[in-house]
Design an enzyme around this catalytic site. Structure first.
Site, mmCIF file in Angstrom:
data_model
loop_
_atom_site.group_PDB
_atom_site.id
_atom_site.type_symbol
_atom_site.label_atom_id
_atom_site.label_comp_id
_atom_site.label_asym_id
_atom_site.label_seq_id
_atom_site.Cartn_x
_atom_site.Cartn_y
_atom_site.Cartn_z
ATOM 1 N N ASP A 97 0.828 -1.214 0.000
ATOM 2 C CA ASP A 97 0.000 0.000 0.000
ATOM 3 C C ASP A 97 0.858 1.258 0.000
ATOM 4 O O ASP A 97 0.499 2.263 -0.622
ATOM 5 C CB ASP A 97 -0.905 0.030 1.240
ATOM 6 C CG ASP A 97 -2.190 -0.747 1.047
ATOM 7 O OD1 ASP A 97 -2.386 -1.312 -0.050
ATOM 8 O OD2 ASP A 97 -2.997 -0.806 1.996
ATOM 9 N N HIS A 139 -4.301 9.702 6.053
ATOM 10 C CA HIS A 139 -4.064 8.490 6.849
ATOM 11 C C HIS A 139 -2.693 8.473 7.526
ATOM 12 O O HIS A 139 -2.482 7.681 8.449
ATOM 13 C CB HIS A 139 -4.181 7.239 5.976
ATOM 14 C CG HIS A 139 -5.542 7.009 5.402
ATOM 15 N ND1 HIS A 139 -6.670 6.962 6.192
ATOM 16 C CD2 HIS A 139 -5.961 6.817 4.126
ATOM 17 C CE1 HIS A 139 -7.728 6.746 5.408
ATOM 18 N NE2 HIS A 139 -7.329 6.662 4.160
ATOM 19 N N GLY A 147 -2.150 3.710 4.291
ATOM 20 C CA GLY A 147 -3.166 3.972 3.279
ATOM 21 C C GLY A 147 -2.745 4.910 2.158
ATOM 22 O O GLY A 147 -3.459 5.870 1.850
ATOM 23 N N ASP A 174 -13.914 12.249 2.125
ATOM 24 C CA ASP A 174 -13.347 11.057 1.484
ATOM 25 C C ASP A 174 -14.178 9.841 1.909
ATOM 26 O O ASP A 174 -14.749 9.828 2.994
ATOM 27 C CB ASP A 174 -11.899 10.917 1.978
ATOM 28 C CG ASP A 174 -11.048 9.939 1.206
ATOM 29 O OD1 ASP A 174 -11.297 8.727 1.322
ATOM 30 O OD2 ASP A 174 -10.115 10.375 0.514
ATOM 31 N N HIS A 176 -13.048 7.127 2.878
ATOM 32 C CA HIS A 176 -12.329 6.518 3.995
ATOM 33 C C HIS A 176 -12.260 7.492 5.176
ATOM 34 O O HIS A 176 -12.126 8.706 4.986
ATOM 35 C CB HIS A 176 -10.914 6.121 3.575
ATOM 36 C CG HIS A 176 -10.870 5.145 2.438
ATOM 37 N ND1 HIS A 176 -10.731 5.533 1.124
ATOM 38 C CD2 HIS A 176 -10.968 3.794 2.428
ATOM 39 C CE1 HIS A 176 -10.739 4.461 0.350
ATOM 40 N NE2 HIS A 176 -10.883 3.397 1.107
ATOM 41 N N ASP A 263 -12.999 9.708 -3.941
ATOM 42 C CA ASP A 263 -13.380 8.290 -3.943
ATOM 43 C C ASP A 263 -14.764 8.079 -3.334
ATOM 44 O O ASP A 263 -15.269 6.953 -3.305
ATOM 45 C CB ASP A 263 -12.344 7.422 -3.233
ATOM 46 C CG ASP A 263 -11.929 7.947 -1.875
ATOM 47 O OD1 ASP A 263 -12.529 8.933 -1.397
ATOM 48 O OD2 ASP A 263 -11.002 7.370 -1.270
ATOM 49 N N TYR A 302 -9.701 7.172 -7.294
ATOM 50 C CA TYR A 302 -8.914 6.155 -7.999
ATOM 51 C C TYR A 302 -9.457 5.798 -9.370
ATOM 52 O O TYR A 302 -8.951 4.899 -10.014
ATOM 53 C CB TYR A 302 -8.786 4.922 -7.084
ATOM 54 C CG TYR A 302 -8.256 5.339 -5.738
ATOM 55 C CD1 TYR A 302 -6.918 5.693 -5.585
ATOM 56 C CD2 TYR A 302 -9.107 5.490 -4.643
ATOM 57 C CE1 TYR A 302 -6.428 6.158 -4.375
ATOM 58 C CE2 TYR A 302 -8.628 5.939 -3.424
ATOM 59 C CZ TYR A 302 -7.294 6.273 -3.297
ATOM 60 O OH TYR A 302 -6.815 6.741 -2.101
#
Length: 443
Positions: A97, A139, A147, A174, A176, A263, A302
């Site tokens: 990652d 992150h 991340g 986001d 996440h 995202d 992404y």
């Protein structure tokens, strides 16, 4: 609310961003930044902004938040030398990652430098809105990557804003959870973090429960809005608008930092929401209307062509510009086939897994937590340290508990009457306590 005066917008971009490459199969593609920039140019939005090439943040600036040993590691490791750093690779969470790639540290310096510089311009009233689509890497932790994120530019920018503003609001849309920023200010009543994100089903990073609300002096200053697959525009704004309106009333920030990861759009390669371009942009439009200094960053995203569409559209919102649906021609025109349109529509057939009852439950709990907050905290503002003059902490010599206490005191995160709750708490230092690095010129 804002008046008739046009906002002064600062925009940061470097053509070098398109050269950075995480690897063939890695979903993070810095190339998306070049695609965004070319659309911004094609629409003529650059004429509505002051455009800046970001400077590279000095390692000492990055150590305002990150540990010095971690910064030193990032500055030295290369793909060719990585094998020599075996134990450190594990220590700093370097993996598939978060790989080591060519000029990785330069990439970090540029995107972090842009966010820091945006905060400095806001502090000095040189702009009303600063845009850094390369930033938003939420992150990254104090001493490790996570991340796809190595340096947490958002935390660094917030620390810069705290030199001039008693309270800073952080908003994260986001898909996440904004775990790195929340963790950095979890003890703070000067920073409120508000994150709207997918939660559950082992979705990365696995944090951001509704019940996670902060600790000690920061109790109720972390707001988490956990959402489920298929979240659409209606569900998102049934939560976003009333929550953010109440946050603004209760917290009364002096500045806003907003992470606008794309995202959370429908059709994202790693996402699971069903938001349209218009719905995503509406969150930015809504916050812009409060008329506070704002730093706007990118984040996740992404599906490259949709990321470029999203951030271009949001640049138009931030510059109060109406742009046509038909995309302008650019070097990347073929990426936007077959319709060559700005719009990103939601899936026509995708269930929203958030029930109306669940949405109402979340609203009730968040509102109750905000009700429990005291009035906006009064902060004794110390003498403002010079820009780019950063205190140096030796993180290796103290246990974690004492580091947290020292960090909290020296950044005015915990008031004197809370100090006894922290191990090793001593006399309170000012924002510029300790030694300082001078910002040296470098290539």
């Amino acid at each position: 609310m804002t008046g008739a005066r046009k906002n002064k917008v600062a925009y940061f971009y470097d053509s070098e961003f398109q050269e950075f490459y995480f690897g063939q199969n890695h979903p993070m593609k810095p190339h998306r930044l070049a695609m965004t920039h070319h659309l911004v140019l094609g629409y003529g939005l650059h004429k509505k902004m002051d455009v800046f090439r970001p400077r590279r943040a000095h390692p000492a600036e990055l150590a305002q938040f990150h540990t010095e040993d971690y910064i030193e590691f990032l500055s030295k490791v290369t793909p060719d030398s990585a094998a020599k750093f075996g134990n450190q690779l594990r220590q700093y969470n370097i993996n598939d990652d978060c790989p080591i790639f060519d000029n990785m540290f330069k990439f970090c310096q540029l995107y972090a430098g842009a966010s820091i510089e945006g905060a400095v311009k806001l502090n000095h009233n040189l702009c009303d809105i600063a845009i850094n689509w390369s930033g938003g890497l939420h992150h990254a932790k104090k001493g490790e990557a996570s991340g796809f994120c190595y340096i947490n530019d958002l935390v660094l920018a917030i620390l810069e804003l705290l030199k001039y503003h008693a309270r800073v609001l952080y908003i994260d849309i986001d898909v996440h959870h904004g775990d790195g920023v929340e963790e950095a200010f979890y003890l703070s009543d000067r920073v409120m973090t508000v994150s709207f994100h997918k939660y559950g089903d082992y979705f990365f990073p696995g944090t951001g429960d509704l019940m996670d609300t902060g600790e000690l002096n920061g109790k109720y200053y972390s707001v988490n809005v956990p959402l489920k697959d298929g979240t659409n525009d209606d569900t998102f704004h049934a939560l976003f608008k009333p929550i953010m309106r109440r946050v603004m009333e209760v917290f009364r920030p002096g500045a806003i930092v907003m992470q606008c990861g794309a995202d959370s759009l429908a059709h994202d390669r790693l996402g699971c929401f069903n938001m349209s371009l218009r719905g995503h942009g509406e969150a930015i439009r809504f916050m812009k209307e409060f008329g506070l200094p704002m730093l706007i960053t990118g984040g996740g995203g992404y599906t490259k062509h949709n990321v470029a569409r999203c951030w271009t559209y949001e640049t138009a919102i931030l510059t109060d510009t109406q742009v046509p649906e038909q995309l302008p021609r650019s070097d990347y025109h073929e990426y936007f086939a077959p319709d060559f349109s700005l719009n990103v529509s939601a899936h026509k057939v995708m269930d929203d897994s958030n029930s109306k009852a669940e949405v109402q439950r979340i609203l009730r709990e968040v509102f109750e937590n905000l009700r429990l907050l005291e009035h906006a905290p009064g902060v004794q503002m110390h003498e403002v340290p010079p820009d780019f003059r950063v205190p140096r902490y030796n993180y290796d010599e103290e246990p974690l508990e004492e580091r947290v206490g020292k960090y909290a005191r020296e950044h005015l995160i915990i008031r004197e009457d809370e100090e006894m709750a922290l191990p090793g708490a001593g006399a309170m230092g000012g924002a510029g306590a300790g030694g300082a690095y001078h910002h040296e010129p470098y290539d």
